[in-house]
Design an enzyme around this catalytic site. Structure first.
Site, mmCIF file in Angstrom:
data_model
loop_
_atom_site.group_PDB
_atom_site.id
_atom_site.type_symbol
_atom_site.label_atom_id
_atom_site.label_comp_id
_atom_site.label_asym_id
_atom_site.label_seq_id
_atom_site.Cartn_x
_atom_site.Cartn_y
_atom_site.Cartn_z
ATOM 1 C CB VAL A 175 -0.972 -0.011 1.215
ATOM 2 C CG1 VAL A 175 -1.983 -1.142 1.076
ATOM 3 C CG2 VAL A 175 -0.230 -0.089 2.546
ATOM 4 C CG HIS A 212 -3.686 -6.041 -1.099
ATOM 5 N ND1 HIS A 212 -2.629 -6.777 -0.622
ATOM 6 C CD2 HIS A 212 -4.469 -6.910 -1.776
ATOM 7 C CE1 HIS A 212 -2.785 -8.049 -0.979
ATOM 8 N NE2 HIS A 212 -3.893 -8.146 -1.693
HETATM 9 C C1 BV8 Z 1 -10.709 -11.681 -0.274
HETATM 10 C C2 BV8 Z 1 -3.982 -3.926 2.831
HETATM 11 C C3 BV8 Z 1 -12.847 -12.421 -0.942
HETATM 12 C C4 BV8 Z 1 -4.344 -3.528 4.214
HETATM 13 C C5 BV8 Z 1 -3.768 -6.366 2.855
HETATM 14 C C6 BV8 Z 1 -8.304 -19.067 3.998
HETATM 15 C C7 BV8 Z 1 -7.772 -19.508 2.803
HETATM 16 C C8 BV8 Z 1 -7.632 -18.639 1.719
HETATM 17 C C9 BV8 Z 1 -8.026 -17.314 1.833
HETATM 18 C C10 BV8 Z 1 -8.554 -16.902 3.032
HETATM 19 C C11 BV8 Z 1 -8.695 -17.741 4.110
HETATM 20 N N1 BV8 Z 1 -9.232 -17.029 5.132
HETATM 21 C C12 BV8 Z 1 -9.417 -15.753 4.736
HETATM 22 C C13 BV8 Z 1 -9.028 -15.669 3.457
HETATM 23 C C14 BV8 Z 1 -9.050 -14.520 2.610
HETATM 24 C C15 BV8 Z 1 -7.920 -13.573 2.994
HETATM 25 C C16 BV8 Z 1 -6.586 -14.266 3.095
HETATM 26 O O1 BV8 Z 1 -5.965 -14.561 2.088
HETATM 27 N N2 BV8 Z 1 -6.144 -14.491 4.331
HETATM 28 C C17 BV8 Z 1 -4.860 -15.147 4.511
HETATM 29 C C18 BV8 Z 1 -4.129 -14.497 5.686
HETATM 30 C C19 BV8 Z 1 -5.091 -16.632 4.679
HETATM 31 N N3 BV8 Z 1 -7.873 -12.650 1.889
HETATM 32 C C20 BV8 Z 1 -8.719 -11.606 1.908
HETATM 33 O O2 BV8 Z 1 -9.470 -11.331 2.802
HETATM 34 C C21 BV8 Z 1 -8.673 -10.777 0.625
HETATM 35 N N4 BV8 Z 1 -10.018 -10.624 0.155
HETATM 36 O O3 BV8 Z 1 -10.279 -12.815 -0.267
HETATM 37 O O4 BV8 Z 1 -11.981 -11.345 -0.708
HETATM 38 C C22 BV8 Z 1 -13.483 -12.694 0.399
HETATM 39 C C23 BV8 Z 1 -14.513 -11.861 0.791
HETATM 40 C C24 BV8 Z 1 -15.140 -12.139 2.019
HETATM 41 C C25 BV8 Z 1 -14.703 -13.205 2.836
HETATM 42 C C26 BV8 Z 1 -13.613 -14.004 2.426
HETATM 43 C C27 BV8 Z 1 -12.992 -13.745 1.205
HETATM 44 C C28 BV8 Z 1 -8.100 -9.403 0.926
HETATM 45 C C29 BV8 Z 1 -6.623 -9.540 1.188
HETATM 46 C C30 BV8 Z 1 -6.009 -8.144 1.271
HETATM 47 C C31 BV8 Z 1 -5.761 -7.784 2.710
HETATM 48 N N5 BV8 Z 1 -5.051 -6.496 2.765
HETATM 49 N N6 BV8 Z 1 -3.173 -5.167 2.871
HETATM 50 C C32 BV8 Z 1 -3.136 -3.066 4.991
HETATM 51 O O5 BV8 Z 1 -1.998 -3.153 4.468
HETATM 52 O O6 BV8 Z 1 -3.349 -2.593 6.122
HETATM 53 S S1 BV8 Z 1 -2.824 -7.762 2.857
HETATM 54 C C33 BV8 Z 1 -1.261 -7.477 3.442
HETATM 55 O O7 BV8 Z 1 -0.620 -8.755 3.346
HETATM 56 C C34 BV8 Z 1 -0.375 -6.556 2.617
HETATM 57 O O8 BV8 Z 1 -0.964 -6.035 1.470
HETATM 58 C C35 BV8 Z 1 0.765 -7.472 2.225
HETATM 59 O O9 BV8 Z 1 1.383 -7.131 1.073
HETATM 60 C C36 BV8 Z 1 0.017 -8.717 2.081
HETATM 61 C C37 BV8 Z 1 0.711 -9.995 1.823
HETATM 62 O O10 BV8 Z 1 1.776 -10.132 2.688
HETATM 63 P P1 BV8 Z 1 3.248 -10.104 2.026
HETATM 64 O O11 BV8 Z 1 3.341 -8.928 1.103
HETATM 65 O O12 BV8 Z 1 3.527 -11.433 1.438
HETATM 66 O O13 BV8 Z 1 4.129 -9.787 3.269
HETATM 67 P P2 BV8 Z 1 4.613 -10.814 4.381
HETATM 68 O O14 BV8 Z 1 5.091 -10.008 5.552
HETATM 69 O O15 BV8 Z 1 3.585 -11.884 4.565
HETATM 70 O O16 BV8 Z 1 5.881 -11.521 3.704
HETATM 71 C C38 BV8 Z 1 7.060 -10.751 3.435
HETATM 72 C C39 BV8 Z 1 7.935 -11.669 2.617
HETATM 73 O O17 BV8 Z 1 9.070 -10.935 2.192
HETATM 74 C C40 BV8 Z 1 8.440 -12.867 3.409
HETATM 75 O O18 BV8 Z 1 8.346 -14.026 2.595
HETATM 76 C C41 BV8 Z 1 9.920 -12.518 3.688
HETATM 77 O O19 BV8 Z 1 10.732 -13.678 3.678
HETATM 78 C C42 BV8 Z 1 10.250 -11.656 2.512
HETATM 79 N N7 BV8 Z 1 11.281 -10.646 2.742
HETATM 80 C C43 BV8 Z 1 11.417 -9.838 3.813
HETATM 81 N N8 BV8 Z 1 12.457 -8.992 3.602
HETATM 82 C C44 BV8 Z 1 12.954 -9.277 2.358
HETATM 83 C C45 BV8 Z 1 12.212 -10.336 1.812
HETATM 84 N N9 BV8 Z 1 12.477 -10.875 0.600
HETATM 85 C C46 BV8 Z 1 13.516 -10.352 -0.085
HETATM 86 N N10 BV8 Z 1 14.263 -9.316 0.357
HETATM 87 C C47 BV8 Z 1 14.020 -8.760 1.575
HETATM 88 N N11 BV8 Z 1 14.787 -7.726 2.003
#
Ligand code: BV8
Ligand code: ZN
Length: 240
Positions: free
Chosen positions: A93, A109
């Site tokens: 974001v 997002h």
């Molecule tokens: C939706 C905005 C339909 C807000 C964000 C069960 C199964 C499947 C799906 C679901 C489930 N239960 C619920 C769901 C749906 C849910 C979901 O997926 N949940 C997950 C947790 C299981 N998804 C939703 O709700 C989405 N909508 O599905 O709509 C629906 C409708 C109604 C009911 C159900 C479904 C909406 C998802 C969007 C949420 N909003 N952000 C805010 O920011 O405040 S998500 C948030 O997480 C950010 O946008 C972020 O980008 C995103 C993903 O995380 P990552 O970017 O991957 O970041 P993370 O920290 O996880 O990882 C960092 C990575 O970088 C690591 O791997 C690390 O090793 C690496 N790293 C770190 N430093 C470095 C590096 N790599 C290289 N170099 C470095 N220096």
């Protein structure tokens, strides 16, 4: 190797901005260490305590406004400037891709620097100071209703046009780069698998510190910090 006819798509996650000082979500230094996503990044959390949610976004916006794009952001902007066909689909974001100079950026997002009116959906750029001056949460300048950050919360659907554009983009991609994402948040986490299903010839390069579910379908997972590995990668695949 890539040439000017290669279509490159980049999916970036919080890890892409980590070197810029923006906390990632999961892991030992993750944002979620102090906050539970269900406490803050959901419609329910906002309905329960809008002031707390706005305060959290103000804290995050302040970090973002004081951050600079890192070498990975800058390299992607350079690739675009050199005339390569590169599209960025970011889960982040923050606006660091744009501040590095990238033009073709889609925010899956939403964008933290935008606020949106609950009633008339007017959007406006808000400032950290705004929250210091108003004693309550931001109100819409057009209709006085309360506003929210213009981001997609958990449990909210992504914009269907954005999803369709991503599907179209992924179906014509020659090279998919998935960088700095844990690949656990849907539907973005599904996009690399979708690209592979739609086009078995697509090459998928994953850039991360660790392996993720996406590693299973990646042509190669390049381990290391993106701020180093992304510039190295592009310097080897295109002549300067
Ligand atoms: C939706 C905005 C339909 C807000 C964000 C069960 C199964 C499947 C799906 C679901 C489930 N239960 C619920 C769901 C749906 C849910 C979901 O997926 N949940 C997950 C947790 C299981 N998804 C939703 O709700 C989405 N909508 O599905 O709509 C629906 C409708 C109604 C009911 C159900 C479904 C909406 C998802 C969007 C949420 N909003 N952000 C805010 O920011 O405040 S998500 C948030 O997480 C950010 O946008 C972020 O980008 C995103 C993903 O995380 P990552 O970017 O991957 O970041 P993370 O920290 O996880 O990882 C960092 C990575 O970088 C690591 O791997 C690390 O090793 C690496 N790293 C770190 N430093 C470095 C590096 N790599 C290289 N170099 C470095 N220096
Ligand atoms: Zn309004």
């Amino acid at each position: 190797m890539i040439d000017k006819n290669s279509r490159i798509t980049v999916i970036s996650g919080a890890g892409f901005s980590q070197a810029s000082g923006i906390p990632i979500f999961r892991g030992k230094d993750g944002l979620w260490k102090n906050y539970d996503p269900s406490e803050l990044a959901t419609p329910h959390a906002f309905a329960k305590d809008p002031k707390l949610v706005w305060e959290w976004y103000r804290w995050r916006l302040n970090i973002i406004l004081n951050a600079d794009p890192n070498l990975a952001h800058v390299k992607l902007a350079e690739v675009e400037l050199k005339g390569f066909d590169i599209a960025i689909l970011t889960q982040n974001v923050d606006d660091l891709h744009e501040r590095a100079g990238s033009q073709n950026v889609t925010h899956l997002h939403g964008e933290i620097r935008l606020a949106r009116c609950f009633s008339c959906r007017t959007k406006f750029i808000w400032t950290v100071e705004l929250l210091e001056t108003v004693d309550d949460i931001p109100k819409c300048s057009a209709c006085e209703s309360i506003c929210r950050p213009d981001v997609v919360w958990f449990g909210e659907s992504l914009d269907s046009n954005i999803i369709q554009n991503c599907i179209d983009q992924l179906s014509i991609t020659d090279m998919l780069i998935v960088a700095g994402t844990s690949g656990v948040v849907y539907p973005a986490a599904e996009f690399p698998f979708l690209a592979k299903r739609q086009n078995s010839q697509v090459t998928i390069y994953e850039f991360n510190l660790d392996y993720t579910p996406i590693s299973n379908i990646a042509t190669e997972t390049i381990l290391g910090p993106v701020e180093e590995t992304i510039p190295e990668f592009f310097n080897t695949i295109y002549q300067k």
